[in-house]
Design an enzyme around this catalytic site. Sequence first.
Site, PDB file in Angstrom:
ATOM      1  N   ARG A  49      14.149  -4.226  -4.681  1.00  0.00           N
ATOM      2  CA  ARG A  49      14.970  -5.427  -4.566  1.00  0.00           C
ATOM      3  C   ARG A  49      15.415  -5.568  -3.116  1.00  0.00           C
ATOM      4  O   ARG A  49      15.157  -4.694  -2.278  1.00  0.00           O
ATOM      5  CB  ARG A  49      16.180  -5.341  -5.498  1.00  0.00           C
ATOM      6  CG  ARG A  49      16.871  -3.990  -5.463  1.00  0.00           C
ATOM      7  CD  ARG A  49      18.316  -4.064  -5.778  1.00  0.00           C
ATOM      8  NE  ARG A  49      19.050  -4.854  -4.809  1.00  0.00           N
ATOM      9  CZ  ARG A  49      19.423  -4.396  -3.609  1.00  0.00           C
ATOM     10  NH1 ARG A  49      19.113  -3.176  -3.216  1.00  0.00           N
ATOM     11  NH2 ARG A  49      20.093  -5.174  -2.791  1.00  0.00           N
ATOM     12  N   GLY A  50      16.096  -6.682  -2.838  1.00  0.00           N
ATOM     13  CA  GLY A  50      16.450  -7.014  -1.467  1.00  0.00           C
ATOM     14  C   GLY A  50      15.345  -7.877  -0.884  1.00  0.00           C
ATOM     15  O   GLY A  50      14.167  -7.493  -0.918  1.00  0.00           O
ATOM     16  N   ALA A  51      15.708  -9.035  -0.357  1.00  0.00           N
ATOM     17  CA  ALA A  51      14.698 -10.005   0.069  1.00  0.00           C
ATOM     18  C   ALA A  51      13.670  -9.416   1.042  1.00  0.00           C
ATOM     19  O   ALA A  51      12.460  -9.569   0.834  1.00  0.00           O
ATOM     20  CB  ALA A  51      15.380 -11.237   0.673  1.00  0.00           C
ATOM     21  N   ARG A  90      10.252 -13.509  -8.317  1.00  0.00           N
ATOM     22  CA  ARG A  90      11.621 -13.826  -7.900  1.00  0.00           C
ATOM     23  C   ARG A  90      11.601 -15.157  -7.133  1.00  0.00           C
ATOM     24  O   ARG A  90      11.174 -15.186  -5.985  1.00  0.00           O
ATOM     25  CB  ARG A  90      12.205 -12.728  -7.006  1.00  0.00           C
ATOM     26  CG  ARG A  90      12.269 -11.330  -7.611  1.00  0.00           C
ATOM     27  CD  ARG A  90      13.241 -11.200  -8.773  1.00  0.00           C
ATOM     28  NE  ARG A  90      14.599 -11.583  -8.447  1.00  0.00           N
ATOM     29  CZ  ARG A  90      15.490 -10.792  -7.860  1.00  0.00           C
ATOM     30  NH1 ARG A  90      15.162  -9.570  -7.472  1.00  0.00           N
ATOM     31  NH2 ARG A  90      16.724 -11.214  -7.644  1.00  0.00           N
ATOM     32  N   GLN A 198      25.377  -3.747  -8.090  1.00  0.00           N
ATOM     33  CA  GLN A 198      24.560  -3.251  -6.987  1.00  0.00           C
ATOM     34  C   GLN A 198      25.420  -2.734  -5.830  1.00  0.00           C
ATOM     35  O   GLN A 198      24.978  -1.874  -5.073  1.00  0.00           O
ATOM     36  CB  GLN A 198      23.595  -4.341  -6.524  1.00  0.00           C
ATOM     37  CG  GLN A 198      22.529  -4.617  -7.559  1.00  0.00           C
ATOM     38  CD  GLN A 198      21.600  -5.758  -7.180  1.00  0.00           C
ATOM     39  OE1 GLN A 198      21.778  -6.402  -6.156  1.00  0.00           O
ATOM     40  NE2 GLN A 198      20.615  -6.008  -8.013  1.00  0.00           N
ATOM     41  N   ASP A 239      19.259 -14.233   0.664  1.00  0.00           N
ATOM     42  CA  ASP A 239      17.902 -14.251   0.125  1.00  0.00           C
ATOM     43  C   ASP A 239      17.134 -15.495   0.552  1.00  0.00           C
ATOM     44  O   ASP A 239      15.909 -15.495   0.535  1.00  0.00           O
ATOM     45  CB  ASP A 239      17.949 -14.177  -1.401  1.00  0.00           C
ATOM     46  CG  ASP A 239      18.248 -12.775  -1.879  1.00  0.00           C
ATOM     47  OD1 ASP A 239      17.315 -12.110  -2.346  1.00  0.00           O
ATOM     48  OD2 ASP A 239      19.405 -12.328  -1.754  1.00  0.00           O
ATOM     49  N   ASN A 249      22.821 -16.194  -1.641  1.00  0.00           N
ATOM     50  CA  ASN A 249      22.957 -14.740  -1.706  1.00  0.00           C
ATOM     51  C   ASN A 249      23.429 -14.372  -3.109  1.00  0.00           C
ATOM     52  O   ASN A 249      23.709 -15.240  -3.935  1.00  0.00           O
ATOM     53  CB  ASN A 249      23.942 -14.241  -0.642  1.00  0.00           C
ATOM     54  CG  ASN A 249      23.902 -12.730  -0.472  1.00  0.00           C
ATOM     55  OD1 ASN A 249      22.813 -12.151  -0.342  1.00  0.00           O
ATOM     56  ND2 ASN A 249      25.047 -12.086  -0.476  1.00  0.00           N
ATOM     57  N   LYS A 250      23.529 -13.089  -3.376  1.00  0.00           N
ATOM     58  CA  LYS A 250      23.885 -12.603  -4.706  1.00  0.00           C
ATOM     59  C   LYS A 250      25.152 -13.297  -5.218  1.00  0.00           C
ATOM     60  O   LYS A 250      26.091 -13.522  -4.463  1.00  0.00           O
ATOM     61  CB  LYS A 250      24.091 -11.087  -4.676  1.00  0.00           C
ATOM     62  CG  LYS A 250      24.313 -10.469  -6.046  1.00  0.00           C
ATOM     63  CD  LYS A 250      23.086 -10.645  -6.932  1.00  0.00           C
ATOM     64  CE  LYS A 250      23.355 -10.179  -8.349  1.00  0.00           C
ATOM     65  NZ  LYS A 250      23.380  -8.718  -8.438  1.00  0.00           N
TER      66      LYS A 250
END
Length: 349
Positions: A49-51, A90, A198, A239, A249-250
């Site tokens: 995960r993480g762009a 995603r 997270q 992201d 973003n999240k």
Amino acid sequence: MDGNTFSPLRFSGEALELLDQTLLPHEERWQRCHRPEQVAEAIRRLAVRGAPQIGVAAAYGLALAFAPGPVLADLETHFEATVELLGSTRPTAVNLRWALERGRIVFAARPSPADRAATFEWLVRWAQELHAADVATNRRMAEHGATLFPPNARVLTHCNTGALATAGIGTALGVIAEAFHQGKVAEVFADETRPLLQGARLTTWELGRLGIPHRLLADSAAATALARGMVDLVIVGADRIARNGDAANKIGTYPLAVLAARHGVPFYIAAPCSTVDPATPNGAAIPIEERAEEEVTSLFGHPVAPPGTRAFNPAFDVTPAELIAGIVTEEGVVRAPYDLTYNNPSRTA
């Protein structure tokens, strides 16, 4: 574990090895991916995960599509099917699409179009170059971002943006780590980040290994910390960043930006140029992924709500550009008014 050298993904020559982040912080288990389908599933279930890291993993996934195996009748058709497979995992993280578009350019330029083995080697070399470029990008971003920190800064961050989210030292957390190395950080407040925690599971795991003083707080406690003057600046990742500076973003980032503005605390985004999508004019045009309701009604398989309870579970929210004091990239700190034109897939790695 050295935060400057640790990476949650590595390529062994025949497989992509991914640290399964769904098991952290309690278990460090590596998943070996021999096929692009395995990479796609790892991205989809947030094992990776993480762009920025998603983009690098997807690059290796493209290469693995041509690893030794059954005869391929049409390499071009197989490549496009792999792009579609990986691209569907995603929808919000633009680095994924960015990497796949660059991969398409690299694939078209391969010197032996009909040779599967040569295509595999060609794409592996490109994925490794992309991997190395992200490491260098993170370092430059950290150096630029650290200049924003006052002495003895008390920093608030959201979600996870460190080595676990990239191929290098991280975006926002990489900036924090560099500022700490320069003696500028007194303490970091890490939001737990619902619904997958997270921040609680991953950011605290990294901060501990970096030796950075930190405290975990519930997402809703950020307002109290800001109101009490306990925070000097907020820095988070992204992201996707639209051309006008709006940033996805999240989930939980937007209210954090509103709170920071209310209390006069600067709010920064740290993201590589590959996260900027000039084809997206503003935040309203950013597709927002909605994930399974069970991520809210349950916590790691244990129900926390009565049976039959419905949930709204967007994975991201959008922070308007007017709430962002600056966007830290590898090319420097960009400030309003934003008119971002990065993210050209034809640029070299």
